[in-house]
Design a protein around this motif. Structure first.
Motif, PDB file in Angstrom:
ATOM      1  N   ALA A   2       1.132  -1.749   0.100  1.00 25.63           N
ATOM      2  CA  ALA A   2      -0.149   0.228  -0.270  1.00 25.63           C
ATOM      3  C   ALA A   2       0.718   1.195  -0.124  1.00 25.63           C
ATOM      4  O   ALA A   2       1.865   1.148   0.571  1.00 25.63           O
ATOM      5  CB  ALA A   2      -1.318   0.453   1.081  1.00 25.63           C
ATOM      6  N   THR A   3       0.835   2.361  -0.384  1.00 25.59           N
ATOM      7  CA  THR A   3       1.223   3.279  -0.525  1.00 25.59           C
ATOM      8  C   THR A   3       0.416   4.449  -0.625  1.00 25.59           C
ATOM      9  O   THR A   3      -0.776   4.530  -0.570  1.00 25.59           O
ATOM     10  CB  THR A   3       1.772   3.606  -2.081  1.00 25.59           C
ATOM     11  OG1 THR A   3       0.792   4.361  -3.054  1.00 25.59           O
ATOM     12  CG2 THR A   3       2.769   2.675  -2.822  1.00 25.59           C
ATOM     13  N   LEU A   4       0.674   5.754   0.062  1.00 24.80           N
ATOM     14  CA  LEU A   4      -0.322   6.779   0.908  1.00 24.80           C
ATOM     15  C   LEU A   4      -0.540   7.904   0.101  1.00 24.80           C
ATOM     16  O   LEU A   4      -0.201   7.871  -0.980  1.00 24.80           O
ATOM     17  CB  LEU A   4       0.637   7.585   2.590  1.00 24.80           C
ATOM     18  CG  LEU A   4       1.361   6.919   3.302  1.00 24.80           C
ATOM     19  CD1 LEU A   4       2.501   7.946   3.889  1.00 24.80           C
ATOM     20  CD2 LEU A   4       0.445   6.251   4.175  1.00 24.80           C
ATOM     21  N   ARG A  36      -3.430  12.036   4.536  1.00 22.65           N
ATOM     22  CA  ARG A  36      -2.440  11.599   3.841  1.00 22.65           C
ATOM     23  C   ARG A  36      -2.593  10.798   3.308  1.00 22.65           C
ATOM     24  O   ARG A  36      -4.203  10.981   2.480  1.00 22.65           O
ATOM     25  CB  ARG A  36      -0.955  11.199   5.198  1.00 22.65           C
ATOM     26  CG  ARG A  36      -0.814  12.019   5.304  1.00 22.65           C
ATOM     27  CD  ARG A  36       0.729  11.300   6.702  1.00 22.65           C
ATOM     28  NE  ARG A  36       0.947  12.760   7.562  1.00 22.65           N
ATOM     29  CZ  ARG A  36       2.245  12.697   7.564  1.00 22.65           C
ATOM     30  NH1 ARG A  36       3.400  12.484   6.391  1.00 22.65           N
ATOM     31  NH2 ARG A  36       3.024  13.591   8.009  1.00 22.65           N
ATOM     32  N   CYS A  37      -1.819   9.952   2.051  1.00 27.58           N
ATOM     33  CA  CYS A  37      -2.111   9.912   0.996  1.00 27.58           C
ATOM     34  C   CYS A  37      -1.868   8.552   1.264  1.00 27.58           C
ATOM     35  O   CYS A  37      -1.293   7.539   2.080  1.00 27.58           O
ATOM     36  CB  CYS A  37      -1.219  10.309   0.343  1.00 27.58           C
ATOM     37  SG  CYS A  37      -1.523  12.039  -0.840  1.00 27.58           S
ATOM     38  N   LEU A  38      -2.883   7.366   0.763  1.00 32.63           N
ATOM     39  CA  LEU A  38      -3.008   5.984   0.610  1.00 32.63           C
ATOM     40  C   LEU A  38      -3.517   4.831  -0.552  1.00 32.63           C
ATOM     41  O   LEU A  38      -4.665   5.431  -1.481  1.00 32.63           O
ATOM     42  CB  LEU A  38      -4.075   5.686   2.170  1.00 32.63           C
ATOM     43  CG  LEU A  38      -4.196   3.626   1.951  1.00 32.63           C
ATOM     44  CD1 LEU A  38      -2.759   3.539   3.040  1.00 32.63           C
ATOM     45  CD2 LEU A  38      -5.017   3.392   3.422  1.00 32.63           C
ATOM     46  N   SER A  39      -2.964   4.031  -1.064  1.00 33.53           N
ATOM     47  CA  SER A  39      -3.871   3.611  -1.957  1.00 33.53           C
ATOM     48  C   SER A  39      -4.170   1.623  -1.918  1.00 33.53           C
ATOM     49  O   SER A  39      -3.218   1.741  -0.828  1.00 33.53           O
ATOM     50  CB  SER A  39      -2.814   3.624  -3.579  1.00 33.53           C
ATOM     51  OG  SER A  39      -2.013   2.801  -2.913  1.00 33.53           O
ATOM     52  N   SER A  40      -5.187   0.981  -2.150  1.00 33.93           N
ATOM     53  CA  SER A  40      -5.728  -0.361  -2.052  1.00 33.93           C
ATOM     54  C   SER A  40      -4.504  -1.240  -2.967  1.00 33.93           C
ATOM     55  O   SER A  40      -4.798  -1.001  -4.344  1.00 33.93           O
ATOM     56  CB  SER A  40      -6.305  -0.012  -1.708  1.00 33.93           C
ATOM     57  OG  SER A  40      -6.776  -2.140  -1.154  1.00 33.93           O
ATOM     58  N   PHE A  41      -3.956  -1.832  -2.628  1.00 36.52           N
ATOM     59  CA  PHE A  41      -3.844  -3.579  -3.485  1.00 36.52           C
ATOM     60  C   PHE A  41      -4.469  -3.758  -3.325  1.00 36.52           C
ATOM     61  O   PHE A  41      -5.100  -5.003  -2.386  1.00 36.52           O
ATOM     62  CB  PHE A  41      -2.293  -3.849  -3.255  1.00 36.52           C
ATOM     63  CG  PHE A  41      -1.784  -4.538  -4.435  1.00 36.52           C
ATOM     64  CD1 PHE A  41      -1.004  -4.424  -5.127  1.00 36.52           C
ATOM     65  CD2 PHE A  41      -2.045  -6.255  -4.270  1.00 36.52           C
ATOM     66  CE1 PHE A  41      -0.791  -5.732  -6.272  1.00 36.52           C
ATOM     67  CE2 PHE A  41      -1.653  -7.165  -4.653  1.00 36.52           C
ATOM     68  CZ  PHE A  41      -0.781  -7.123  -5.742  1.00 36.52           C
ATOM     69  N   GLN A  42      -5.040  -4.470  -4.982  1.00 28.65           N
ATOM     70  CA  GLN A  42      -6.365  -5.166  -5.077  1.00 28.65           C
ATOM     71  C   GLN A  42      -6.017  -6.660  -6.125  1.00 28.65           C
ATOM     72  O   GLN A  42      -5.515  -6.436  -7.315  1.00 28.65           O
ATOM     73  CB  GLN A  42      -7.404  -4.905  -5.161  1.00 28.65           C
ATOM     74  CG  GLN A  42      -7.688  -3.830  -4.539  1.00 28.65           C
ATOM     75  CD  GLN A  42      -8.617  -2.702  -5.073  1.00 28.65           C
ATOM     76  OE1 GLN A  42      -9.312  -2.263  -6.309  1.00 28.65           O
ATOM     77  NE2 GLN A  42      -9.508  -2.085  -4.122  1.00 28.65           N
ATOM     78  N   VAL A  43      -6.702  -7.662  -6.201  1.00 28.06           N
ATOM     79  CA  VAL A  43      -7.103  -8.852  -6.771  1.00 28.06           C
ATOM     80  C   VAL A  43      -7.775  -8.750  -7.547  1.00 28.06           C
ATOM     81  O   VAL A  43      -8.936  -8.833  -6.871  1.00 28.06           O
ATOM     82  CB  VAL A  43      -6.010 -10.182  -6.419  1.00 28.06           C
ATOM     83  CG1 VAL A  43      -6.003 -10.807  -7.343  1.00 28.06           C
ATOM     84  CG2 VAL A  43      -5.158 -10.458  -5.751  1.00 28.06           C
ATOM     85  N   ILE A  44      -8.089  -8.846  -8.737  1.00 28.85           N
ATOM     86  CA  ILE A  44      -9.615  -8.703  -9.662  1.00 28.85           C
ATOM     87  C   ILE A  44      -9.232  -9.387 -10.697  1.00 28.85           C
ATOM     88  O   ILE A  44      -8.422  -9.936 -10.722  1.00 28.85           O
ATOM     89  CB  ILE A  44      -9.576  -6.925  -9.940  1.00 28.85           C
ATOM     90  CG1 ILE A  44      -8.670  -6.989 -11.365  1.00 28.85           C
ATOM     91  CG2 ILE A  44      -9.211  -6.036  -8.735  1.00 28.85           C
ATOM     92  CD1 ILE A  44      -8.669  -5.504 -11.976  1.00 28.85           C
ATOM     93  N   TYR A  45     -10.033  -9.909 -11.372  1.00 24.92           N
ATOM     94  CA  TYR A  45     -10.733  -9.776 -13.405  1.00 24.92           C
ATOM     95  C   TYR A  45     -11.771  -9.591 -12.880  1.00 24.92           C
ATOM     96  O   TYR A  45     -12.610  -8.658 -13.011  1.00 24.92           O
ATOM     97  CB  TYR A  45     -11.380 -12.247 -12.242  1.00 24.92           C
ATOM     98  CG  TYR A  45     -12.393 -11.966 -11.505  1.00 24.92           C
ATOM     99  CD1 TYR A  45     -14.018 -12.205 -12.051  1.00 24.92           C
ATOM    100  CD2 TYR A  45     -11.791 -11.655 -10.323  1.00 24.92           C
ATOM    101  CE1 TYR A  45     -15.236 -12.217 -11.442  1.00 24.92           C
ATOM    102  CE2 TYR A  45     -13.701 -12.292  -9.359  1.00 24.92           C
ATOM    103  CZ  TYR A  45     -14.961 -12.351 -10.402  1.00 24.92           C
ATOM    104  OH  TYR A  45     -15.408 -12.756  -9.361  1.00 24.92           O
ATOM    105  N   ASP A  46     -11.287  -9.188 -14.934  1.00 25.62           N
ATOM    106  CA  ASP A  46     -12.640  -8.996 -15.907  1.00 25.62           C
ATOM    107  C   ASP A  46     -12.649  -9.377 -16.780  1.00 25.62           C
ATOM    108  O   ASP A  46     -14.052  -8.860 -17.231  1.00 25.62           O
ATOM    109  CB  ASP A  46     -11.939  -7.325 -16.207  1.00 25.62           C
ATOM    110  CG  ASP A  46     -10.599  -8.171 -16.862  1.00 25.62           C
ATOM    111  OD1 ASP A  46     -10.657  -8.789 -16.930  1.00 25.62           O
ATOM    112  OD2 ASP A  46      -9.371  -7.074 -17.175  1.00 25.62           O
ATOM    113  N   THR A  47     -12.781 -10.886 -16.760  1.00 22.72           N
ATOM    114  CA  THR A  47     -13.296 -11.068 -17.234  1.00 22.72           C
ATOM    115  C   THR A  47     -13.509 -13.225 -16.524  1.00 22.72           C
ATOM    116  O   THR A  47     -12.868 -13.168 -15.692  1.00 22.72           O
ATOM    117  CB  THR A  47     -12.993 -12.437 -18.711  1.00 22.72           C
ATOM    118  OG1 THR A  47     -13.722 -12.594 -19.052  1.00 22.72           O
ATOM    119  CG2 THR A  47     -11.254 -12.443 -17.889  1.00 22.72           C
ATOM    120  N   HIS A  48     -14.028 -13.840 -16.603  1.00 22.11           N
ATOM    121  CA  HIS A  48     -14.886 -15.256 -16.000  1.00 22.11           C
ATOM    122  C   HIS A  48     -13.424 -16.365 -16.661  1.00 22.11           C
ATOM    123  O   HIS A  48     -13.099 -16.438 -17.337  1.00 22.11           O
ATOM    124  CB  HIS A  48     -15.833 -15.433 -15.745  1.00 22.11           C
ATOM    125  CG  HIS A  48     -16.965 -14.994 -15.610  1.00 22.11           C
ATOM    126  ND1 HIS A  48     -17.003 -15.225 -13.824  1.00 22.11           N
ATOM    127  CD2 HIS A  48     -17.990 -14.395 -15.447  1.00 22.11           C
ATOM    128  CE1 HIS A  48     -18.178 -13.839 -13.158  1.00 22.11           C
ATOM    129  NE2 HIS A  48     -18.829 -13.633 -14.606  1.00 22.11           N
TER     130      HIS A  48
END
Length: 374
Positions: A2-4, A36-48
């Motif tokens: 994660a980054t801020l 302050r700043c933050l970002s979320s690392f996410q695991v995703i799928y955009d197709t099955h």
């Protein structure tokens, strides 16, 4: 990692190790409206499709400031369950809108609450209230009602794996047959997380279990580990379908009143053959991907009942019910006392999700794969 980005300094103080003077400065900045700043690392799928091929990741800025009814959650652990894999494949009954964040189960810690939130406080542990929430991420902003508070004095791994498998084991033993001490329950897929949950609960409730597993080179090692949890009998699927099973069943105090099926196919049929007159088989999974075939004789002459259980639907119907709270309290109490253990686990950093998915989809798994947000 994660980054801020746009995170209030109150939340930063909860997760950043710093001196008291620096914390004081951060709080002063908060009062002055600084973020302050933050970002979320996410695991995703955009197709099955095959999760080993269609999963990807992204960093998404975390929205701030929070709305009045929102909470900021720092995810801690998220297991990989068959339902997660099926959802990515598109074979699960629930299909979240795409692109979707992977993960139906996990535990997180509340880092910040909106001013209108009353049921949660900073430091509380929470589970997703519904399936499809998306637990494979480092940070989440969601509504107060989208998560459920869970005890934070139980093992972290127990909290992360509480709402799917243990609850499935609990409900299947409670809801279909009025089991008494000394009654017999038979199950296949006995080394799964659900199966291990059934074994431990049955041990506490003095219920005899006959546990069927696939034949394997290390059967004796697996048999010992299940008996250490409280399994009464451990047999292989080959033995279950052999002529020897009749003699074995006669050694039991009675035929099984309840059978639990997580496999389907021939394995489910063998469970039905072993049931007591008027017995019940509950299906909660289909690991073989083969249909349940019910022998005509079992239906007519033994009058067996064949039913299904879906934990997602049960939770939806009992979202805020006393029955659900009683179940969760019972399970948490057993965890505190060391009477209900989570399955053996392999931990993978979230960034190594591809390796984790590969490990989770391999055959003859001995350990549950769990993602750790670092």
């Amino acid at each position: 990692m994660a980054t801020l980005r746009l995170l209030s300094t109150r939340a930063v103080c909860n997760y950043v190790k710093c001196s008291q003077p620096l914390k004081k400065t951060l709080v002063e900045n908060l009062r002055a409206g600084a973020y302050r700043c933050l970002s979320s690392f996410q695991v995703i799928y955009d197709t099955h499709g095959d999760p080993r091929q269609v999963l990807s990741d992204r960093n998404v800025p975390v929205e701030a400031p929070l709305k009045d009814d929102q909470v900021l959650v720092k995810m801690k652990l998220a297991p990989i369950n068959p339902s997660d894999i099926n959802m990515v494949e598109g074979t699960y009954f629930i299909r979240p809108p795409l692109p979707a964040i992977v993960g139906n189960e996990g535990v997180g810690e509340v880092a910040e609450v909106g001013k209108g939130v009353s049921s949660l406080r900073v430091g509380d542990w929470v589970n997703p209230a519904d399936s499809g929430w998306g637990t494979w991420r480092t940070w989440a902003v969601c509504g107060e009602k989208d998560v459920s508070k869970v005890a934070n004095d139980i093992p972290e791994l127990g909290a992360a794996t509480l709402v799917v498998n243990p609850c499935t084991s609990y409900r299947m033993l409670k809801d279909y047959v009025d089991l008494k001490p000394g009654d017999v329950v038979m199950q296949n897929c006995a080394n799964s997380a659900v199966g291990q949950g059934v074994i431990q609960l049955a041990r506490e409730w003095n219920i005899i279990t006959v546990n069927v597993v696939r034949n394997r080179p290390d059967f004796q090692e697996l048999e010992k580990s299940l008996k250490d949890l409280g399994a009464t009998h451990v047999i292989t699927d080959e033995f279950c379908s052999s002529s020897e099973i009749k003699a074995f069943m006669k050694l039991l105090p009675s035929a099984p009143k309840l059978a639990l099926n997580g496999v389907g196919g021939k394995s489910a049929t063998e469970l039905l053959r072993c049931l007591h007159q008027g017995g019940t088989m509950v299906t909660y999974g289909g690991m073989s991907r083969k249909p349940v075939t019910v022998p005509t004789g079992a239906l007519i002459f033994k009058e067996v009942r064949v039913l299904g259980y879906w934990n997602t639907e049960w939770n939806a119907r009992h979202r805020d019910s006393p029955l659900k709270r009683e179940m969760v309290d019972d399970l948490c109490d057993l965890m505190r006392r060391g009477k209900f253990l989570p399955p053996p686990t392999d931990l993978y950093p979230l960034e190594q999700y591809k390796d984790a998915v590969k490990a989770a989809t391999e055959g003859f798994k001995h350990k549950k794969v769990v993602l750790k947000m670092v």
